[in-house]
Write a protein that holds these residues in place. Structure first.
Motif, PDB file in Angstrom:
ATOM      1  N   PRO A 108     -20.267  14.311  27.361  1.00 57.13           N
ATOM      2  CA  PRO A 108     -20.719  14.308  28.758  1.00 57.13           C
ATOM      3  C   PRO A 108     -20.230  15.563  29.483  1.00 57.13           C
ATOM      4  CG  PRO A 108     -18.908  12.762  28.448  1.00 57.13           C
ATOM      5  CD  PRO A 108     -19.298  13.240  27.082  1.00 57.13           C
ATOM      6  N   GLU A 109     -20.990  15.984  30.467  1.00 52.64           N
ATOM      7  CA  GLU A 109     -20.653  17.215  31.178  1.00 52.64           C
ATOM      8  C   GLU A 109     -19.292  17.094  31.861  1.00 52.64           C
ATOM      9  OE1 GLU A 109     -22.956  20.651  33.613  1.00 52.64           O
ATOM     10  OE2 GLU A 109     -23.752  18.610  33.761  1.00 52.64           O
ATOM     11  N   GLY A 110     -18.507  18.154  31.757  1.00 54.36           N
ATOM     12  CA  GLY A 110     -17.161  18.170  32.319  1.00 54.36           C
ATOM     13  C   GLY A 110     -16.088  17.843  31.297  1.00 54.36           C
ATOM     14  N   GLU A 111     -16.479  17.246  30.162  1.00 49.34           N
ATOM     15  CA  GLU A 111     -15.519  16.930  29.101  1.00 49.34           C
ATOM     16  C   GLU A 111     -15.005  18.230  28.482  1.00 49.34           C
ATOM     17  OE1 GLU A 111     -13.052  15.426  27.536  1.00 49.34           O
ATOM     18  OE2 GLU A 111     -14.239  13.573  27.620  1.00 49.34           O
ATOM     19  N   VAL A 112     -13.828  18.186  27.896  1.00 53.77           N
ATOM     20  CA  VAL A 112     -13.299  19.346  27.179  1.00 53.77           C
ATOM     21  C   VAL A 112     -13.696  19.236  25.710  1.00 53.77           C
ATOM     22  CG1 VAL A 112     -11.382  19.689  28.778  1.00 53.77           C
ATOM     23  CG2 VAL A 112     -11.062  18.206  26.777  1.00 53.77           C
ATOM     24  N   ALA A 364     -17.371  11.874  17.009  1.00 52.34           N
ATOM     25  CA  ALA A 364     -16.134  12.545  17.426  1.00 52.34           C
ATOM     26  C   ALA A 364     -15.349  11.616  18.334  1.00 52.34           C
ATOM     27  CB  ALA A 364     -16.443  13.851  18.148  1.00 52.34           C
ATOM     28  N   ALA A 365     -14.052  11.658  18.187  1.00 53.29           N
ATOM     29  CA  ALA A 365     -13.168  10.841  19.022  1.00 53.29           C
ATOM     30  C   ALA A 365     -11.894  11.630  19.284  1.00 53.29           C
ATOM     31  CB  ALA A 365     -12.842   9.514  18.341  1.00 53.29           C
ATOM     32  N   ARG A 366     -11.225  11.289  20.353  1.00 55.93           N
ATOM     33  CA  ARG A 366      -9.973  11.975  20.690  1.00 55.93           C
ATOM     34  C   ARG A 366      -8.819  10.993  20.526  1.00 55.93           C
ATOM     35  NH1 ARG A 366     -11.277  15.104  25.434  1.00 55.93           N
ATOM     36  NH2 ARG A 366     -12.404  16.251  23.818  1.00 55.93           N
ATOM     37  N   ARG A 367      -7.922  11.322  19.601  1.00 51.94           N
ATOM     38  CA  ARG A 367      -6.766  10.455  19.360  1.00 51.94           C
ATOM     39  C   ARG A 367      -5.679  10.781  20.376  1.00 51.94           C
ATOM     40  NH1 ARG A 367      -5.541  11.720  14.253  1.00 51.94           N
ATOM     41  NH2 ARG A 367      -3.649  12.909  14.733  1.00 51.94           N
ATOM     42  N   LEU A 368      -5.084   9.721  20.923  1.00 45.58           N
ATOM     43  CA  LEU A 368      -4.039   9.871  21.927  1.00 45.58           C
ATOM     44  C   LEU A 368      -2.682   9.488  21.363  1.00 45.58           C
ATOM     45  CD1 LEU A 368      -5.868   8.190  24.964  1.00 45.58           C
ATOM     46  CD2 LEU A 368      -6.039  10.558  24.148  1.00 45.58           C
ATOM     47  N   GLU A 377      -8.472  16.127  18.003  1.00 47.69           N
ATOM     48  CA  GLU A 377      -9.913  15.898  18.049  1.00 47.69           C
ATOM     49  C   GLU A 377     -10.314  15.482  16.642  1.00 47.69           C
ATOM     50  OE1 GLU A 377     -13.325  16.939  20.827  1.00 47.69           O
ATOM     51  OE2 GLU A 377     -11.276  16.179  20.908  1.00 47.69           O
ATOM     52  N   VAL A 378     -10.772  14.261  16.497  1.00 44.74           N
ATOM     53  CA  VAL A 378     -11.071  13.704  15.174  1.00 44.74           C
ATOM     54  C   VAL A 378     -12.587  13.641  14.995  1.00 44.74           C
ATOM     55  CG1 VAL A 378     -10.683  11.815  13.572  1.00 44.74           C
ATOM     56  CG2 VAL A 378      -8.963  12.333  15.327  1.00 44.74           C
ATOM     57  N   ILE A 379     -13.075  14.218  13.891  1.00 47.73           N
ATOM     58  CA  ILE A 379     -14.515  14.310  13.641  1.00 47.73           C
ATOM     59  C   ILE A 379     -14.800  13.759  12.259  1.00 47.73           C
ATOM     60  CG2 ILE A 379     -16.466  15.900  13.393  1.00 47.73           C
ATOM     61  CD1 ILE A 379     -14.917  17.799  15.278  1.00 47.73           C
ATOM     62  N   GLY A 380     -15.851  12.942  12.149  1.00 48.05           N
ATOM     63  CA  GLY A 380     -16.188  12.383  10.851  1.00 48.05           C
ATOM     64  C   GLY A 380     -17.660  12.071  10.723  1.00 48.05           C
ATOM     65  N   THR A 381     -18.067  11.730   9.493  1.00 54.70           N
ATOM     66  CA  THR A 381     -19.454  11.370   9.218  1.00 54.70           C
ATOM     67  C   THR A 381     -19.579   9.935   8.701  1.00 54.70           C
ATOM     68  OG1 THR A 381     -19.265  12.288   6.979  1.00 54.70           O
ATOM     69  CG2 THR A 381     -20.121  13.745   8.705  1.00 54.70           C
ATOM     70  N   LEU A 393     -16.592  10.222  21.836  1.00 55.52           N
ATOM     71  CA  LEU A 393     -16.904  11.177  22.885  1.00 55.52           C
ATOM     72  C   LEU A 393     -18.395  11.382  23.130  1.00 55.52           C
ATOM     73  CD1 LEU A 393     -14.173  13.732  21.834  1.00 55.52           C
ATOM     74  CD2 LEU A 393     -14.226  12.489  23.990  1.00 55.52           C
ATOM     75  N   LEU A 394     -19.230  11.178  22.121  1.00 54.81           N
ATOM     76  CA  LEU A 394     -20.648  11.419  22.311  1.00 54.81           C
ATOM     77  C   LEU A 394     -21.293  10.277  23.077  1.00 54.81           C
ATOM     78  CD1 LEU A 394     -19.942  13.211  19.677  1.00 54.81           C
ATOM     79  CD2 LEU A 394     -22.420  13.264  19.398  1.00 54.81           C
ATOM     80  N   THR A 395     -22.131  10.627  24.043  1.00 55.14           N
ATOM     81  CA  THR A 395     -22.864   9.641  24.827  1.00 55.14           C
ATOM     82  C   THR A 395     -24.360   9.913  24.695  1.00 55.14           C
ATOM     83  OG1 THR A 395     -22.760  11.008  26.824  1.00 55.14           O
ATOM     84  CG2 THR A 395     -20.977   9.433  26.479  1.00 55.14           C
ATOM     85  N   GLU A 396     -25.163   8.891  24.898  1.00 52.63           N
ATOM     86  CA  GLU A 396     -26.612   9.041  24.774  1.00 52.63           C
ATOM     87  C   GLU A 396     -27.169   9.753  26.001  1.00 52.63           C
ATOM     88  OE1 GLU A 396     -30.301   6.241  23.269  1.00 52.63           O
ATOM     89  OE2 GLU A 396     -28.800   5.374  24.639  1.00 52.63           O
TER      90      GLU A 396
END
Length: 442
Positions: A108-112, A364-368, A377-381, A393-396
Motif C-alpha cells: 500500500p502507498e506510504g509503506e516502506v 511478503a511479510a515483515r517480521r517483528l 523483510e521475509v519473502i517467499g513463494t 504486506l501485499l494488498t489487493e
C-alpha cells in the motif's frame, strides 16, 4: 468520502503511449506465436536501495491505478502506430479492444520497502501485463524516489513544518507528481496549485523578492502585502538588510505578524539573530521560515536554530541526489495456457553479476521483534510461515481489471508515518548505511 479526498480524475487522458515500442512488438510476436494469452505474473521490485539509503518508500500507487484504468488506445493513437508501422494489422485490432482485465496486488502507498520487496504484482495474460511495464515503472521509480527524499527530510525536520516548493525546478507534470509524493513522505504543504487542485494538498504562498523590488520602498511592499493578505502573512525579509526589514515588518504588521522568511545567508546565524530581534520587538509569536537550496543535511544542521518551517525545492524534486529507485518489472511465473487454474511455472533471469532475479509468485511479510520493531523483510513463494500470516504486506489493488483500493492521500501519508515508526531507530540516521533490516527468502 468526496471526489476531492481521492483526487480529481476527470478528464485524465489515455496513458497507452506512455510505453516503449518493444512492449508492443513483443505483443505482436506473442500473438503470432500463440503465447500472448498465457497466464503470467510480473513483479516490480528493486535489487538494491539507492546508495546509502536505509529504507525505501512506496509512492505513486494512486497515480498508477489511474494510469492502469486509463490505458487504452484511441483512434488517433492507432493511426499513429499504423502510419509508423510499429505493429501489424492483427495487433492493431487487438490493441483497439484492449482493457486491462487482470489483477494487481501491491504494497500500500506510504509503506516502506527493502531490496527484493515485491512492491507490485501484476497478474493476467502475458500480453496485457507486459504492456503496463513502462508506465508502472515510470510512476513508481519517480514518485518513490521523491517520497524517500521527503521522508528523510521529514526525519531531519523533527516535527517542524515542511513546504514543497520545487515546481520551477522540474518539468511541469513532474512538479505535480513530486508534490504528491512529498506529501506522502511527510511534507505538510505545497506551493504548486496544480497539485493542490488535483490531489487536495494544502497550498501556501505569499510573495517573492520581485514584489519588494516592484515598490519604491520595502515598507511600501510590506504594507501592500499586509493590506491584501492580513497580518498573519509571511514577509520576505532578506531583499536588502535583514535587521532593518524585520524592524519594518513588525512596524507595519504589528506584533501579530505571522512569519518572516529568510532565503539567503548563513541561515543558522541569521535565524538566531532574527529570533532575538523579533522577541525584543514583542513579536514573540512570529514564526521563522527558511528556504535556500535545502536538503536533509542542511535541515538537520538547523536543528538548533529557532526555525519553525523549511521550504524545499530543487533537492526534493530531484530525489536529493537519487532521482530513481532503479525498480524493475520482471516476469516471475507463467503457465502454458490462458487458464488461471493452470499450474504456474517459476521463471527468472539468470544473468551474470547482480542482475539475476528470483522466480515464482511471491508473498511478503515483515517480521517483528519482541518490542514490535521490524527485524526482517521475509519473502517467499510457498506457504506463509506460522506467525507471519497477519504481517503480510501485499494488498489487493485491482481485481478483474477494476480498481478496488482507491483511498484518500492522507491515508497514505499516515501509513508512512506509522511504517517509519515501526523501523529500528537506526533508520532515522542520515549517514549512509545498509538497509536497516535484512531481506530473507524462505
Amino acid at each position: 468520502m468526496n471526489s476531492a479526498d481521492l483526487g480529481r480524475r476527470v478528464g485524465v487522458p489515455s496513458t497507452a503511449l506512455f510505453t516503449d515500442q518493444y512492449e508492443l512488438t513483443m505483443v505482436q510476436a506473442a500473438l503470432k506465436a500463440g503465447t500472448a494469452d498465457r497466464h503470467s505474473v510480473f513483479e516490480a521490485f528493486t535489487r538494491r536501495l539507492p546508495e546509502g539509503r536505509r529504507y525505501g518508500v512506496v509512492a505513486g500507487t494512486g497515480r498508477l491505478l489511474d494510469a492502469v484504468e486509463n490505458f487504452h488506445f484511441d483512434d488517433e493513437m492507432l493511426t499513429f502506430l499504423r502510419e509508423r508501422n510499429v505493429v501489424d494489422g492483427p495487433t492493431l485490432a487487438w490493441l483497439a479492444d484492449f482493457r486491462f482485465s487482470g489483477d494487481v496486488w501491491g504494497y500500500p502507498e506510504g509503506e516502506v520497502y527493502f531490496p527484493g520487496s515485491p512492491i507490485l504484482r501484476v497478474e493476467g495474460s502475458f500480453a496485457e501485463c507486459v504492456l503496463l511495464e513502462t508506465v508502472i515503472l515510470s510512476i513508481l521509480n519517480h514518485d518513490s524516489a521523491i517520497a524517500a527524499a521527503a521522508s528523510r527530510m521529514s526525519v531531519a525536520a523533527g516535527g517542524r513544518g515542511l513546504i514543497e516548493m520545487g515546481a520551477r525546478r522540474t518539468h511541469e507534470l513532474s512538479a505535480v507528481a513530486s508534490a504528491r509524493a512529498a506529501y506522502v513522505g511527510g511534507f505538510d504543504t505545497t506551493s504548486d496549485l496544480a497539485a493542490g487542485f488535483r490531489y487536495n494538498i494544502p497550498t501556501v504562498g505569499t510573495s517573492a523578492h520581485a514584489f519588494t523590488l516592484l515598490h519604491d520602498t520595502e515598507r511600501d511592499a510590506f504594507r501592500a502585502q499586509v493590506d491584501s493578505l492580513g497580518r498573519g502573512t509571511t514577509l520576505l525579509v532578506d531583499t536588502y538588510d535583514v535587521a532593518e526589514a524585520v524592524r519594518t515588518a513588525v512596524e507595519v504588521a504589528g506584533t501579530g505578524l505571522g512569519a518572516v522568511r529568510i532565503d539567503s545567508g548563513d541561515l543558522l546565524l541569521v535565524a538566531h539573530r532574527v529570533r532575538q530581534q523579533l522577541d525584543e520587538l514583542g513579536a514573540t509569536g512570529t514564526k521563522i521560515v527558511v528556504t535556500s537550496d535545502l536538503d536533509e543535511y542542511a535541515i538537520a544542521s538547523l536543528a538548533a536554530a529557532p526555525v519553525n518551517a523549511y521550504g524545499v525545492g530543487t533537492q526534493l524534486v530531484t530525489g536529493s541526489g537519487q532521482p530513481t529507485c532503479s525498480m524493475v518489472y520482471k516476469l516471475v511465473a507463467r503457465a502454458v495456457s490462458a487458464d488461471p487454474a493452470e499450474p504456474l511455472q517459476p521463471v527468472a533471469k539468470k544473468s551474470l553479476g547482480a542482475k539475476s532475479s528470483v522466480g515464482g509468485r511471491k508473498w511478503a511479510a515483515r517480521r517483528l521483534d519482541e518490542y514490535g520493531v521490524a527485524e526482517a523483510e521475509v519473502i517467499g513463494t510457498g506457504p506463509v510461515p506460522y506467525g507471519l500470516a497477519d504481517r503480510q504486506l501485499l494488498t489487493e489493488l485491482v481485481r478483474g481489471g477494476e480498481v478496488v483500493a482507491r483511498e484518500p492521500l492522507d491515508a497514505a501519508r499516515q501509513r508512512h508515518i506509522a511504517a517509519r515508526q515501526g523501523l529500528p531507530m537506526s533508520a532515522m540516521q542520515l549517514s549512509k548505511g545498509e538497509p536497516v533490516i535484512p531481506t530473507e527468502y524462505v
